[in-house]
Design a protein around this motif. Structure first.
Motif, PDB file in Angstrom:
ATOM      1  N   LEU A 130      11.258  -6.282 -10.629  1.00 28.95           N
ATOM      2  CA  LEU A 130      11.285  -5.481  -9.222  1.00 28.95           C
ATOM      3  C   LEU A 130      10.106  -4.780  -9.155  1.00 28.95           C
ATOM      4  CD1 LEU A 130      15.073  -4.351  -9.038  1.00 28.95           C
ATOM      5  CD2 LEU A 130      13.750  -6.025  -7.461  1.00 28.95           C
ATOM      6  N   CYS A 131       9.432  -4.174 -10.172  1.00 29.14           N
ATOM      7  CA  CYS A 131       8.242  -3.330 -10.210  1.00 29.14           C
ATOM      8  C   CYS A 131       7.121  -4.091 -10.013  1.00 29.14           C
ATOM      9  CB  CYS A 131       8.199  -2.649 -11.505  1.00 29.14           C
ATOM     10  SG  CYS A 131       9.176  -1.185 -11.715  1.00 29.14           S
ATOM     11  N   LEU A 132       7.100  -5.509 -10.602  1.00 37.01           N
ATOM     12  CA  LEU A 132       6.150  -6.432 -10.616  1.00 37.01           C
ATOM     13  C   LEU A 132       5.901  -6.778  -9.016  1.00 37.01           C
ATOM     14  CD1 LEU A 132       3.688  -8.037 -11.766  1.00 37.01           C
ATOM     15  CD2 LEU A 132       5.482  -9.707 -12.517  1.00 37.01           C
ATOM     16  N   LEU A 133       7.193  -7.137  -8.429  1.00 39.02           N
ATOM     17  CA  LEU A 133       7.481  -7.565  -7.100  1.00 39.02           C
ATOM     18  C   LEU A 133       6.766  -6.408  -5.876  1.00 39.02           C
ATOM     19  CD1 LEU A 133       8.279  -9.527  -4.820  1.00 39.02           C
ATOM     20  CD2 LEU A 133      10.630  -8.131  -4.747  1.00 39.02           C
ATOM     21  N   ILE A 134       7.170  -5.173  -6.301  1.00 49.08           N
ATOM     22  CA  ILE A 134       6.881  -4.101  -5.404  1.00 49.08           C
ATOM     23  C   ILE A 134       5.312  -3.664  -5.720  1.00 49.08           C
ATOM     24  CG2 ILE A 134       7.155  -1.571  -5.101  1.00 49.08           C
ATOM     25  CD1 ILE A 134      10.127  -1.912  -6.121  1.00 49.08           C
ATOM     26  N   GLY A 135       4.718  -3.975  -6.693  1.00 46.52           N
ATOM     27  CA  GLY A 135       3.303  -3.936  -7.128  1.00 46.52           C
ATOM     28  C   GLY A 135       2.464  -4.734  -6.525  1.00 46.52           C
ATOM     29  N   LEU A 136       2.912  -6.088  -6.177  1.00 44.72           N
ATOM     30  CA  LEU A 136       2.312  -7.091  -5.708  1.00 44.72           C
ATOM     31  C   LEU A 136       2.305  -7.032  -4.066  1.00 44.72           C
ATOM     32  CD1 LEU A 136       3.427 -10.132  -7.839  1.00 44.72           C
ATOM     33  CD2 LEU A 136       1.124  -9.245  -7.705  1.00 44.72           C
ATOM     34  N   VAL A 137       3.709  -6.265  -3.612  1.00 41.45           N
ATOM     35  CA  VAL A 137       3.579  -6.117  -2.236  1.00 41.45           C
ATOM     36  C   VAL A 137       2.709  -5.104  -1.750  1.00 41.45           C
ATOM     37  CG1 VAL A 137       4.943  -5.127  -0.420  1.00 41.45           C
ATOM     38  CG2 VAL A 137       6.000  -6.901  -1.993  1.00 41.45           C
ATOM     39  N   HIS A 138       2.479  -4.076  -2.538  1.00 37.02           N
ATOM     40  CA  HIS A 138       1.636  -3.089  -2.556  1.00 37.02           C
ATOM     41  C   HIS A 138       0.092  -3.431  -2.359  1.00 37.02           C
ATOM     42  CE1 HIS A 138       4.799  -0.089  -2.799  1.00 37.02           C
ATOM     43  NE2 HIS A 138       3.813   0.882  -2.117  1.00 37.02           N
ATOM     44  N   LEU A 139      -0.275  -4.387  -3.594  1.00 31.52           N
ATOM     45  CA  LEU A 139      -1.493  -4.883  -3.729  1.00 31.52           C
ATOM     46  C   LEU A 139      -1.848  -5.678  -2.464  1.00 31.52           C
ATOM     47  CD1 LEU A 139      -4.195  -5.228  -5.493  1.00 31.52           C
ATOM     48  CD2 LEU A 139      -2.804  -7.367  -6.563  1.00 31.52           C
ATOM     49  N   TYR A 140      -0.863  -6.321  -1.997  1.00 26.23           N
ATOM     50  CA  TYR A 140      -1.468  -7.359  -0.845  1.00 26.23           C
ATOM     51  C   TYR A 140      -1.566  -6.330   0.374  1.00 26.23           C
ATOM     52  CZ  TYR A 140      -0.793 -10.316   3.320  1.00 26.23           C
ATOM     53  OH  TYR A 140      -1.210 -10.888   4.451  1.00 26.23           O
ATOM     54  N   GLY A 141      -0.604  -5.405   0.642  1.00 21.55           N
ATOM     55  CA  GLY A 141      -0.987  -4.398   1.661  1.00 21.55           C
ATOM     56  C   GLY A 141      -2.276  -3.651   1.742  1.00 21.55           C
ATOM     57  N   LEU A 142      -2.812  -3.281   0.414  1.00 19.02           N
ATOM     58  CA  LEU A 142      -4.053  -2.755   0.224  1.00 19.02           C
ATOM     59  C   LEU A 142      -5.296  -3.720   0.298  1.00 19.02           C
ATOM     60  CD1 LEU A 142      -3.401  -0.581  -3.053  1.00 19.02           C
ATOM     61  CD2 LEU A 142      -3.818   0.248  -0.614  1.00 19.02           C
ATOM     62  N   LEU A 143      -5.097  -4.873  -0.153  1.00 17.32           N
ATOM     63  CA  LEU A 143      -6.033  -6.034   0.035  1.00 17.32           C
ATOM     64  C   LEU A 143      -6.376  -6.668   1.473  1.00 17.32           C
ATOM     65  CD1 LEU A 143      -5.561  -7.937  -3.290  1.00 17.32           C
ATOM     66  CD2 LEU A 143      -7.481  -6.369  -2.824  1.00 17.32           C
ATOM     67  N   ALA A 144      -5.239  -6.559   2.073  1.00 15.45           N
ATOM     68  CA  ALA A 144      -5.288  -6.940   3.407  1.00 15.45           C
ATOM     69  C   ALA A 144      -5.717  -5.849   4.597  1.00 15.45           C
ATOM     70  CB  ALA A 144      -3.801  -7.509   3.995  1.00 15.45           C
ATOM     71  N   ALA A 145      -6.027  -4.800   4.038  1.00 16.94           N
ATOM     72  CA  ALA A 145      -6.326  -3.341   4.800  1.00 16.94           C
ATOM     73  C   ALA A 145      -7.814  -3.892   5.195  1.00 16.94           C
ATOM     74  CB  ALA A 145      -6.255  -2.333   4.119  1.00 16.94           C
TER      75      ALA A 145
END
Length: 137
Positions: A121-136
């Protein structure tokens, strides 16, 4: 920032915070189900304050992380240092998800199920955050 991914990350963090608060409210059976270890469950069952305080601290941290993600998604006004905070939160989620083998010996009472599920779950949440940051923009 990329609103949908960070909003989803906020939802994940808020849900995790609520799950931690449920452990405090329900007590020892919830600590056992969540895989926190028999030591933690017994301490909660004995009415010791430590399990609730540790769990409350984790819930507060997760709530703050949800708040930063909601801010980054633009749902609420900007919080101080939103982008650097989200970068740090992302790194911490990813590190927790990937480094569980190094952390596991430090918490021998936690079940294998706890480590696999919480790390995933932490990995999934981290990847979701990473996508959000990279797509900004």
């Amino acid at each position: 920032m990329h609103a949908p991914a960070l909003a989803l990350g906020a939802l994940f963090s808020a849900t995790a915070a609520i799950a931690h608060l449920a452990c405090i409210a329900i007590g020892a059976p919830a600590y056992r189900v969540m895989g926190a270890g028999e030591r933690m469950a017994r301490a909660a069952q004995a009415g010791r304050l430590q399990p609730a305080l540790v769990t409350l601290a984790v819930a507060a941290m997760l709530s703050a992380w949800a708040g930063y993600a909601v801010s980054g998604a633009g749902v609420v006004g900007p919080w101080p240092f939103t982008r650097p905070a989200l970068v740090l939160i992302t790194v911490l989620y990813l590190a927790r998800g990937l480094a569980f083998a190094l952390l596991k010996p430090l918490f021998p009472g936690n079940s294998a199920t706890f480590w696999w599920i919480s790390s995933g779950l932490c990995l999934l949440i981290g990847l979701v955050h990473l996508y959000g940051l990279l797509a900004a923009p």
